[in-house]
Design an enzyme around this catalytic site. Structure first.
Site, PDB file in Angstrom:
ATOM      1  N   GLU A 207     -42.113  23.925  14.011  1.00 40.60           N
ATOM      2  CA  GLU A 207     -40.589  24.597  13.612  1.00 40.60           C
ATOM      3  C   GLU A 207     -40.802  26.018  13.448  1.00 40.60           C
ATOM      4  O   GLU A 207     -40.851  26.589  12.393  1.00 40.60           O
ATOM      5  CB  GLU A 207     -40.373  24.003  11.856  1.00 40.60           C
ATOM      6  CG  GLU A 207     -40.326  22.663  12.171  1.00 40.60           C
ATOM      7  CD  GLU A 207     -40.484  21.984  10.572  1.00 40.60           C
ATOM      8  OE1 GLU A 207     -39.830  20.839  10.668  1.00 40.60           O
ATOM      9  OE2 GLU A 207     -40.516  22.654   9.554  1.00 40.60           O
TER      10      GLU A 207
ATOM     11  N   SER B 151     -46.188  31.562   6.260  1.00 38.81           N
ATOM     12  CA  SER B 151     -45.534  32.250   7.178  1.00 38.81           C
ATOM     13  C   SER B 151     -46.204  33.524   7.346  1.00 38.81           C
ATOM     14  O   SER B 151     -47.145  33.797   7.159  1.00 38.81           O
ATOM     15  CB  SER B 151     -44.196  32.709   6.335  1.00 38.81           C
ATOM     16  OG  SER B 151     -43.446  31.466   6.198  1.00 38.81           O
TER      17      SER B 151
ATOM     18  N   CYS C 289     -28.932  50.540  -7.178  1.00 41.57           N
ATOM     19  CA  CYS C 289     -29.299  51.074  -8.319  1.00 41.57           C
ATOM     20  C   CYS C 289     -30.616  50.484  -8.803  1.00 41.57           C
ATOM     21  O   CYS C 289     -30.750  49.957  -9.862  1.00 41.57           O
ATOM     22  CB  CYS C 289     -28.342  50.872  -9.605  1.00 41.57           C
ATOM     23  SG  CYS C 289     -28.467  52.055 -10.941  1.00 41.57           S
TER      24      CYS C 289
END
Length: 478
Positions: free
Chosen positions: A320, A242, A399
């Site tokens: 894709e 990616s 947190c």
């Protein structure tokens, strides 16, 4: 590494990639923002012709905003760019939107209207695609651990392809298809061994990871598929990672797949080669992301070269894209809650100031900075400012010390509580990876276009979460 520039506003804490402020901090860089992003005459951010303040007043803060015209245009542009590039080399090409990037029923329909098929990676994504009315023959199902129920649903629906990720899966798909009296087209996902220039978690084609089959195992897989009457070998699939900016990696993968395909052709047809997606986008003004036109031409050239060198016929080629379509179309809006200056000691002595700007979301609506170290930028959304630039770190309210939305950017010195901040290029992998950590709401998704806004996915609130808790009794807590 620190930024060595001598700009009067640069900070010694700034990383090398962060450009020191030059000119107007209120400017919206077209390299990063969606195509309709602009400012009103009084300085407020407009998305799709709608004011940021109006969006938060109507739909709550934080908020995911999708620029509908931008996303549709990117989908149509991607389809046209790849069609033209591959027509020039005599190849048929098809695009499937990678729905894991960002999926809703409306978005699936937008993709279909733009001429794209759909790539899904789970039974849940498949149900959204089917609910959107997407033609099953134009859907491909991915996943390294598909359940028998997911496989049955895919075969029953008549999906155009199931991408095989293990030898065991071949048997499962074959059994289910035989039980249903179907012949299911399948593709073999190959681990091509190509190392994409990206984060190790995003590189999906190096050898030591969970996806795909080696070429030796794929030979066994192809032979077994051809033995089963309930399966049809549709082709080969590869996904090298990616956020990829160069065509060379796709060319290297294409070369390996095409040479392997030439070998498999001796035993029967292999009509399709899917080279995956992973096309990168600009998250920062300094990012030099390629246009899809340039990337399409580069990849087509690589495919043509490999076919000529191997003496292979030209198969149907599939891609894709997901991030390249959804990412730039999305913007997340936040409200500033507190600001805090921190003095950071420097190695050579002295100290520098970093301002922490805390917003009302965080890692629950964008996990990518914490998960991958991803970088984003931010701008004031409710006004412009002439104040001097200040190095900031935009953080969330969770947190966790790693709850960071924007690691490093410059905002005006006078950024203050109740200001609105906008973070661009959040259309991919933000809402889809969101959580309810610390029991925060999951923000709504709204589409903006031509001055109007509508909800795509409603906000998931604490009331929704409590309703899922079997010990909660509304009467006792009213």
């Amino acid at each position: 590494m620190q930024n060595p520039t001598a700009s009067p506003f640069s900070s010694p804490l700034a990383p090398t990639w962060l450009r020191p402020p030059e000119g107007d901090l209120n400017r919206l860089d077209g390299n990063v923002w969606s195509s309709t992003a602009s400012r009103t005459p009084d300085g407020e951010l407009l998305l799709g012709g709608v004011r940021a303040s109006e969006l938060l007043e109507r739909f709550g803060s934080p908020l995911y905003v999708v620029d509908e015209a931008d996303m549709r245009t990117r989908a149509e542009g991607a389809a046209a760019a790849f069609a033209e590039a591959f027509r020039a080399i005599g190849a048929e090409v098809e695009l499937h939107y990678a729905s894991k990037a960002f999926l809703s029923i409306d978005i699936a329909r937008w993709m279909a209207e733009a001429g794209l098929g759909l790539d899904v990676a789970s039974g849940g994504e498949l149900e959204v695609a089917l609910a959107a009315g997407i033609e099953p023959a134009r859907i491909g199902l991915h996943g390294n651990n598909k359940s028998r129920a997911e496989i049955r649903r895919a075969v029953e629906a008549g999906l155009g392809s199931i991408i095989v990720d293990s030898l065991q899966e071949i048997e499962r798909i074959g059994e289910v298809a035989a039980e249903l009296g179907r012949v299911q087209p399948v593709m073999i996902r190959l681990n091509a061994g190509i190392h994409a220039s990206t984060h190790s978690y995003l590189a999906t084609s190096h050898e030591d990871q969970k996806f795909g089959l080696t070429f030796d195992v794929a030979r066994t897989a192809a032979a077994r598929i051809r033995e089963l009457d309930s399966l049809e070998l549709l082709g080969l699939h590869s996904h090298i990672g990616s956020s990829i900016y160069e065509a060379a990696g796709f060319g290297a993968a294409a070369e390996k797949l095409m040479r392997f395909r030439a070998e498999l052709l001796e035993g029967g047809p292999v009509p399709e080669v899917n080279l995956g997606g992973g096309f990168g986008i600009a998250y920062l003004p300094s990012d030099d992301a390629p246009t899809l036109d340039a990337l399409a031409r580069g990849i087509a050239g690589e495919v043509a070269r490999v076919c000529e060198e191997t003496g292979s016929d030209m198969p149907r080629i599939t891609f894709e894209p997901g991030r390249a379509i959804a990412g730039p179309a999305g913007t997340t809006l936040y409200t500033v809650g507190t600001t805090k200056d921190v003095s950071v000691p420097l190695e050579g002595g002295g100290a520098a100031r970093r301002r922490y700007v805390a917003v009302d979301g965080g890692m629950s609506d964008n996990i990518r900075p914490a998960l991958y170290g991803s970088n984003y930028c931010a701008r004031l959304a409710n006004r412009v400012s002439e104040a001097a630039p200040q190095l900031v770190r935009v953080v969330g309210k969770h947190c966790e010390s790693g709850d960071i939305v924007v690691h490093d950017d410059y905002l005006p010195e006078d950024v203050a509580p109740d200001d609105l901040l906008a973070v661009p290029a959040t259309g991919a992998y933000c809402w889809s990876m969101a959580s309810h950590y610390n029991y925060l709401d999951r923000p709504a998704v709204v589409a903006v276009r031509d001055g109007s806004a509508r909800t795509l996915v409603r906000r998931i609130t604490i009331d929704d979460l409590l309703a899922a808790d079997t010990a909660w009794t509304p009467e006792e807590n009213s």
